[in-house]
Design an enzyme around this catalytic site. Structure first.
Site, mmCIF file in Angstrom:
data_model
loop_
_atom_site.group_PDB
_atom_site.id
_atom_site.type_symbol
_atom_site.label_atom_id
_atom_site.label_comp_id
_atom_site.label_asym_id
_atom_site.label_seq_id
_atom_site.Cartn_x
_atom_site.Cartn_y
_atom_site.Cartn_z
ATOM 1 N N GLY A 1 -29.176 140.161 -64.253
ATOM 2 C CA GLY A 1 -30.532 140.680 -64.225
ATOM 3 C C GLY A 1 -31.247 140.621 -65.559
ATOM 4 C CG ASP B 1 -17.702 151.256 -66.679
ATOM 5 O OD1 ASP B 1 -18.775 151.873 -66.855
ATOM 6 O OD2 ASP B 1 -17.104 151.235 -65.590
ATOM 7 C CB VAL B 2 -22.200 152.430 -70.299
ATOM 8 C CG1 VAL B 2 -22.591 151.158 -71.032
ATOM 9 C CG2 VAL B 2 -22.782 152.472 -68.894
ATOM 10 C CE1 TYR C 1 -33.077 152.429 -61.450
ATOM 11 C CE2 TYR C 1 -35.402 152.688 -60.907
ATOM 12 C CZ TYR C 1 -34.404 152.086 -61.654
ATOM 13 O OH TYR C 1 -34.737 151.146 -62.593
ATOM 14 C CE LYS D 1 -33.465 153.332 -64.940
ATOM 15 N NZ LYS D 1 -32.674 152.759 -66.051
ATOM 16 C CB VAL E 1 -38.273 142.338 -62.878
ATOM 17 C CG1 VAL E 1 -37.957 140.930 -63.376
ATOM 18 C CG2 VAL E 1 -39.077 143.091 -63.937
ATOM 19 C CB THR F 1 -33.451 141.570 -61.065
ATOM 20 O OG1 THR F 1 -33.849 142.906 -60.705
ATOM 21 C CG2 THR F 1 -34.196 141.138 -62.329
#
Length: 221
Positions: free
Chosen positions: A12, A49-50, A143, A147, A176, A178
């Site tokens: 992405g 991996d965060v 989501y 954010k 976008v 993606t």
């Protein structure tokens, strides 16, 4: 040579960010979750991996002493779509927060000294216009709330790190085309990322703690 670290660089917007910065002869470090992820030529790969604090700590050890002009916390997931009151999936919601908020916080905490050692001193976090409380409508809550929380992280870090000269901003790439945005999105990744890069190039200390669209306009919190 300027250096940027981009999390979630294997797909992405992260992949396109890596490609464009590498084409501009930046030193690009890309983090991915698996060794099989493909990165553009010249991009340095690190497995991280965060959501795994041990992997993030290992990344910090590997980069000890390296100045990072830009730390771009890009890794993110959308979670289950279409969740509405009465059908919340809390495990999925928690995973979205672990990646989108806590993952970004972990990277910033682990690599802040690297950013402070650089000339540009920028921490950019990939947010979304859906995280704007002022503009909130009927959006997918996991989501959007992640954010919005990420935006609060940006404001908090901007205040905390002002004394070290570090600029912290939230960036919205727009809608976008993606895997996350879908085939019907109006923006090509190339266009969105080119705009995001222009915003980053123009940042000054006065911009820290603000929320920008890819076109440079300010988004209300």
């Amino acid at each position: 040579m300027s250096t940027i670290l981009i999390s979630g660089a294997g797909r992405g917007l992260g992949l396109e960010l890596s490609r464009q910065y590498a084409a501009e002869r930046w030193r690009v470090i890309g983090t991915v979750r698996s060794a099989g992820a493909k990165l553009p030529p010249g991009v340095e790969r690190h497995i991280a991996d965060v959501t795994d604090v041990k992997q993030v700590a290992a990344l910090a050890r590997a980069l000890r002493g390296m100045a990072l002009d830009v730390l771009f916390c890009n890794a993110g997931i959308s979670g289950k779509r279409g969740m509405a009151l009465g059908s919340f999936d809390y495990e999925s919601w928690q995973e979205v927060f672990r990646v989108n908020v806590l993952g970004a916080a972990a990277l910033a905490e682990a690599l802040v000294d690297n950013v402070a050692a650089s000339e540009r001193k920028v921490i950019a976090m990939m947010s979304s216009r859906l995280g704007s409380i002022a503009e909130a409508g009927g959006v997918t809550l996991p989501y959007a709330t992640s954010k919005a929380a990420l935006n609060m992280l940006v404001k908090g870090l901007a205040a905390t790190l002002a004394g070290r000269g570090i600029i912290v901003v939230a960036l919205s790439p727009g809608w976008v085309r993606t895997d996350m945005g879908g085939a019907g999105a109006p923006l090509a990744p190339e266009t969105s990322v080119a705009g995001v890069r222009r915003v980053i190039d123009g940042l000054t200390a006065a911009h820290s703690g603000r929320f920008f669209s890819h076109d440079g306009s300010t988004i209300p919190w």
